[in-house]
Design a protein around this motif. Structure first.
Motif, PDB file in Angstrom:
ATOM      1  N   PHE A 105     -13.653   7.978  -3.662  1.00  0.00           N
ATOM      2  CA  PHE A 105     -13.015   9.083  -2.931  1.00  0.00           C
ATOM      3  C   PHE A 105     -13.249  10.358  -3.719  1.00  0.00           C
ATOM      4  O   PHE A 105     -12.648  10.546  -4.787  1.00  0.00           O
ATOM      5  CB  PHE A 105     -11.510   8.832  -2.777  1.00  0.00           C
ATOM      6  N   LEU A 158       0.878   5.322   5.836  1.00  0.00           N
ATOM      7  CA  LEU A 158      -0.592   5.300   5.828  1.00  0.00           C
ATOM      8  C   LEU A 158      -1.202   5.924   7.086  1.00  0.00           C
ATOM      9  O   LEU A 158      -2.168   6.685   7.018  1.00  0.00           O
ATOM     10  CB  LEU A 158      -1.022   3.825   5.694  1.00  0.00           C
ATOM     11  N   ARG A 181      -1.583  13.427   8.593  1.00  0.00           N
ATOM     12  CA  ARG A 181      -0.917  14.372   7.681  1.00  0.00           C
ATOM     13  C   ARG A 181      -1.498  15.783   7.717  1.00  0.00           C
ATOM     14  O   ARG A 181      -0.767  16.746   7.485  1.00  0.00           O
ATOM     15  CB  ARG A 181      -0.908  13.816   6.242  1.00  0.00           C
ATOM     16  N   HIS A 220      -5.974   4.722   9.228  1.00  0.00           N
ATOM     17  CA  HIS A 220      -5.692   5.931   8.446  1.00  0.00           C
ATOM     18  C   HIS A 220      -6.927   6.827   8.410  1.00  0.00           C
ATOM     19  O   HIS A 220      -8.025   6.392   8.754  1.00  0.00           O
ATOM     20  CB  HIS A 220      -5.296   5.581   7.002  1.00  0.00           C
ATOM     21  N   MET A 266       1.246  13.448   1.121  1.00  0.00           N
ATOM     22  CA  MET A 266       0.684  12.171   1.609  1.00  0.00           C
ATOM     23  C   MET A 266       1.429  10.975   1.036  1.00  0.00           C
ATOM     24  O   MET A 266       1.602   9.968   1.717  1.00  0.00           O
ATOM     25  CB  MET A 266      -0.819  12.098   1.344  1.00  0.00           C
ATOM     26  N   TYR A 267       1.912  11.081  -0.196  1.00  0.00           N
ATOM     27  CA  TYR A 267       2.626   9.945  -0.785  1.00  0.00           C
ATOM     28  C   TYR A 267       4.037   9.793  -0.199  1.00  0.00           C
ATOM     29  O   TYR A 267       4.679   8.776  -0.409  1.00  0.00           O
ATOM     30  CB  TYR A 267       2.677  10.053  -2.313  1.00  0.00           C
ATOM     31  N   ARG A 295     -11.706   2.886  -5.569  1.00  0.00           N
ATOM     32  CA  ARG A 295     -10.845   1.811  -5.053  1.00  0.00           C
ATOM     33  C   ARG A 295     -11.682   0.553  -4.883  1.00  0.00           C
ATOM     34  O   ARG A 295     -12.758   0.611  -4.279  1.00  0.00           O
ATOM     35  CB  ARG A 295     -10.264   2.250  -3.709  1.00  0.00           C
ATOM     36  N   LEU A 354       4.459   9.928   3.048  1.00  0.00           N
ATOM     37  CA  LEU A 354       4.247   9.517   4.440  1.00  0.00           C
ATOM     38  C   LEU A 354       3.624   8.127   4.532  1.00  0.00           C
ATOM     39  O   LEU A 354       3.059   7.622   3.562  1.00  0.00           O
ATOM     40  CB  LEU A 354       3.316  10.523   5.131  1.00  0.00           C
ATOM     41  N   ILE A 388       0.870  -1.193   0.000  1.00  0.00           N
ATOM     42  CA  ILE A 388       0.000   0.000   0.000  1.00  0.00           C
ATOM     43  C   ILE A 388       0.900   1.234   0.000  1.00  0.00           C
ATOM     44  O   ILE A 388       1.743   1.381   0.890  1.00  0.00           O
ATOM     45  CB  ILE A 388      -0.913   0.022   1.258  1.00  0.00           C
ATOM     46  N   GLY A 389       0.716   2.097  -0.972  1.00  0.00           N
ATOM     47  CA  GLY A 389       1.529   3.313  -1.041  1.00  0.00           C
ATOM     48  C   GLY A 389       2.978   2.983  -1.344  1.00  0.00           C
ATOM     49  O   GLY A 389       3.296   1.882  -1.831  1.00  0.00           O
ATOM     50  N   LEU A 431     -11.279   9.211  -7.134  1.00  0.00           N
ATOM     51  CA  LEU A 431     -10.796   7.841  -7.402  1.00  0.00           C
ATOM     52  C   LEU A 431     -11.854   6.810  -7.048  1.00  0.00           C
ATOM     53  O   LEU A 431     -12.731   7.079  -6.228  1.00  0.00           O
ATOM     54  CB  LEU A 431      -9.574   7.531  -6.518  1.00  0.00           C
ATOM     55  N   ASP A 471       4.023   0.257   3.745  1.00  0.00           N
ATOM     56  CA  ASP A 471       2.789  -0.266   4.347  1.00  0.00           C
ATOM     57  C   ASP A 471       2.334  -1.516   3.594  1.00  0.00           C
ATOM     58  O   ASP A 471       2.424  -1.568   2.356  1.00  0.00           O
ATOM     59  CB  ASP A 471       1.675   0.798   4.291  1.00  0.00           C
ATOM     60  N   ASP A 493      -8.951   9.315   5.438  1.00  0.00           N
ATOM     61  CA  ASP A 493      -8.950   9.482   3.981  1.00  0.00           C
ATOM     62  C   ASP A 493      -8.552  10.921   3.655  1.00  0.00           C
ATOM     63  O   ASP A 493      -9.071  11.867   4.245  1.00  0.00           O
ATOM     64  CB  ASP A 493     -10.329   9.150   3.394  1.00  0.00           C
ATOM     65  N   PRO A 494      -7.641  11.118   2.706  1.00  0.00           N
ATOM     66  CA  PRO A 494      -7.148  12.467   2.425  1.00  0.00           C
ATOM     67  C   PRO A 494      -8.156  13.377   1.699  1.00  0.00           C
ATOM     68  O   PRO A 494      -8.030  14.588   1.795  1.00  0.00           O
ATOM     69  CB  PRO A 494      -5.938  12.219   1.508  1.00  0.00           C
ATOM     70  N   GLN A 495      -9.088  12.805   0.955  1.00  0.00           N
ATOM     71  CA  GLN A 495      -9.936  13.605   0.055  1.00  0.00           C
ATOM     72  C   GLN A 495     -11.036  14.377   0.799  1.00  0.00           C
ATOM     73  O   GLN A 495     -10.945  14.609   1.993  1.00  0.00           O
ATOM     74  CB  GLN A 495     -10.560  12.683  -1.005  1.00  0.00           C
ATOM     75  N   LEU A 529      -7.047   0.275  -8.173  1.00  0.00           N
ATOM     76  CA  LEU A 529      -7.281   1.708  -7.949  1.00  0.00           C
ATOM     77  C   LEU A 529      -7.444   2.383  -9.301  1.00  0.00           C
ATOM     78  O   LEU A 529      -6.529   2.336 -10.137  1.00  0.00           O
ATOM     79  CB  LEU A 529      -6.065   2.302  -7.237  1.00  0.00           C
TER      80      LEU A 529
HETATM   81  C1  GA4 Z   1      -5.869   6.168   1.862  1.00  0.00           C
HETATM   82  C2  GA4 Z   1      -7.234   6.355   1.155  1.00  0.00           C
HETATM   83  C3  GA4 Z   1      -7.255   5.760  -0.258  1.00  0.00           C
HETATM   84  O1  GA4 Z   1      -7.361   4.341  -0.184  1.00  0.00           O
HETATM   85  C4  GA4 Z   1      -5.974   6.129  -1.057  1.00  0.00           C
HETATM   86  C5  GA4 Z   1      -4.782   5.559  -0.295  1.00  0.00           C
HETATM   87  C6  GA4 Z   1      -3.407   5.757  -0.930  1.00  0.00           C
HETATM   88  C7  GA4 Z   1      -2.995   4.543  -1.774  1.00  0.00           C
HETATM   89  O2  GA4 Z   1      -3.354   3.409  -1.451  1.00  0.00           O
HETATM   90  O3  GA4 Z   1      -2.246   4.771  -2.740  1.00  0.00           O
HETATM   91  C8  GA4 Z   1      -2.444   6.046   0.246  1.00  0.00           C
HETATM   92  C9  GA4 Z   1      -3.367   6.379   1.466  1.00  0.00           C
HETATM   93  C10 GA4 Z   1      -4.743   6.505   0.874  1.00  0.00           C
HETATM   94  C11 GA4 Z   1      -2.900   7.671   2.195  1.00  0.00           C
HETATM   95  C12 GA4 Z   1      -1.364   7.749   2.387  1.00  0.00           C
HETATM   96  C13 GA4 Z   1      -0.600   7.161   1.190  1.00  0.00           C
HETATM   97  C14 GA4 Z   1      -1.484   7.186  -0.024  1.00  0.00           C
HETATM   98  C15 GA4 Z   1      -1.476   4.934   0.628  1.00  0.00           C
HETATM   99  C16 GA4 Z   1      -0.463   5.676   1.413  1.00  0.00           C
HETATM  100  C17 GA4 Z   1       0.396   5.087   2.226  1.00  0.00           C
HETATM  101  C18 GA4 Z   1      -6.102   5.677  -2.503  1.00  0.00           C
HETATM  102  C19 GA4 Z   1      -5.678   7.581  -0.916  1.00  0.00           C
HETATM  103  O4  GA4 Z   1      -6.022   8.464  -1.654  1.00  0.00           O
HETATM  104  O5  GA4 Z   1      -4.938   7.772   0.221  1.00  0.00           O
END
Ligand code: GA4
Length: 334
Positions: A282, A323, A327, A205, A318-319, A175, A321, A92-93, A173, A97, A207-209, A105
């Motif tokens: 998202f 999960l 942030r 986590h 965010m990318y 997912r 850091l 993940i990311g 997005l 993670d 959600d950033p959006q 995605l």
């Molecule tokens: C969390 C919410 C969404 O699933 C996501 C995730 C993203 C990813 O999987 O690429 C991130 C995560 C999410 C936040 C921090 C970064 C980016 C993984 C990660 C470690 C698609 C999103 O937009 O942010």
């Protein structure tokens, strides 16, 4: 963090076992707008029923996702690695993670979906049709909820949030997650009931959006972080409901409302005996959008809590850091 208690929201609307508000969107306005605001302030999270999205479409989307995950690995990999969009397994990311899942995605833009459909589906027109219809329906639902939120917050511009999602350049997005059962042999407990052993499937986590709209199959797994009346943090399980959508506030909505609405921390558990599927929209603004606390949310008594930033700047951070990182704290006003 949200507090697990006898909630004023729950006195006005149905709540499930752990007190998560269940909001009937067919209720009249402005009543429903007020309840949505209360739920977002107190929990950052709620379930919606009578949402207007057709059951057929929800089932078609679930079947399309199931068909994709049942393809051989080399077919799924044609979606490309998740850099950041594409097909991923466990990772993940970009910062180490991992989770107990595989996922797809997608950008919510129809031309992106059309392009991916051609490489990952044997029936690309049907795949594109279902995914685009689904994205259209959940985007519409998100905009309706955001307009009600703006109304409930008494904003002068009641389209302040929704225009960001309806913009043609919106960076929203989709997912699609598949959490396979991690121990198929461990499916029965001593008394014949399904055994509830779990592992973290997708870690803690926010959600950033702006807003997230989740639908899952009938398998539990989603948990939200709350605090009990004694102030201790507890993970509250959210009962699955495939007929409903679960809505959560994202970091950008917390920033735009100057911290009034809460971007809730949550996670998903993978379960030992049954596959869980979740599909999350998202809702995000265009990359160049400037995110700042709305003027109606700022006053001398309630000064600006966050420095303004663009969605593109926020994404870049965010990318970089993990999960679980909080942030939005990095953008706090000095
Ligand atoms: C969390 C919410 C969404 O699933 C996501 C995730 C993203 C990813 O999987 O690429 C991130 C995560 C999410 C936040 C921090 C970064 C980016 C993984 C990660 C470690 C698609 C999103 O937009 O942010």
């Amino acid at each position: 963090m949200v507090v697990l208690s006898t909630s004023p929201v729950c006195n006005q609307t149905a709540c499930n076992a752990v007190g998560i508000p269940v909001i009937d969107l067919s209720r009249p306005r402005p009543d429903v707008s007020r309840i949505i605001v209360e739920a977002c302030k107190e929990f950052g999270f709620f379930k919606v029923i009578n949402h207007g999205v057709s059951k057929t479409l929800m089932e078609q989307m679930e079947n399309t996702a199931r068909e994709f995950f049942s393809l051989p690995a080399q077919e799924k990999e044609k979606a490309g690695p998740p850099t950041p969009l594409g097909y991923g397994v466990r990772n993940i990311g970009f910062n180490g993670d991992v989770g107990e899942l595989e996922y797809l995605l997608l950008h919510a833009n129809p031309s992106f979906i059309h392009h991916k459909a051609k490489v990952i589906s044997k029936e690309p027109s049907f795949f594109s049709y279902v995914v685009n219809e689904y994205v259209g329906a959940v985007r519409h639902l998100s905009c309706e909820i955001l307009d009600m939120l703006a109304e409930g917050l008494k904003l002068r511009n009641t389209k302040a949030f929704s225009t960001l999602l309806s913009d043609l350049e919106s960076d929203s997005l989709l997912r699609i997650n598949h959490y396979p059962p991690w121990n198929k042999n461990n499916n029965l407990s001593m008394n014949g009931n399904k055994c509830g052993s779990t592992r973290i499937g997708f870690g803690e986590h926010s959600d950033p959006q702006i807003i997230s709209v989740l639908r899952s199959n009938d398998v539990e797994g989603l948990q939200i972080l709350m605090s009990d009346p004694g102030g201790n943090s507890v993970w509250a399980p959210v009962a699955p409901d495939p007929d409903a959508f679960f809505i959560n506030v994202g970091d950008l909505l917390q920033a735009m409302t100057n911290g009034r609405l809460l971007s809730v921390r949550h996670r998903a558990m993978a379960n030992s005996h049954e596959a869980r599927q979740s599909i999350i929209f998202f809702g995000a603004p265009p990359l160049h959008s400037l995110i700042s606390s709305l003027p109606d949310m700022v006053s001398p008594a309630d000064p600006r809590k966050y420095n303004p930033f663009t969605w593109s700047e926020y994404k870049k951070t965010m990318y970089q850091l993990r999960l679980s990182h909080s942030r939005l704290d990095l953008f706090q006003a000095d």
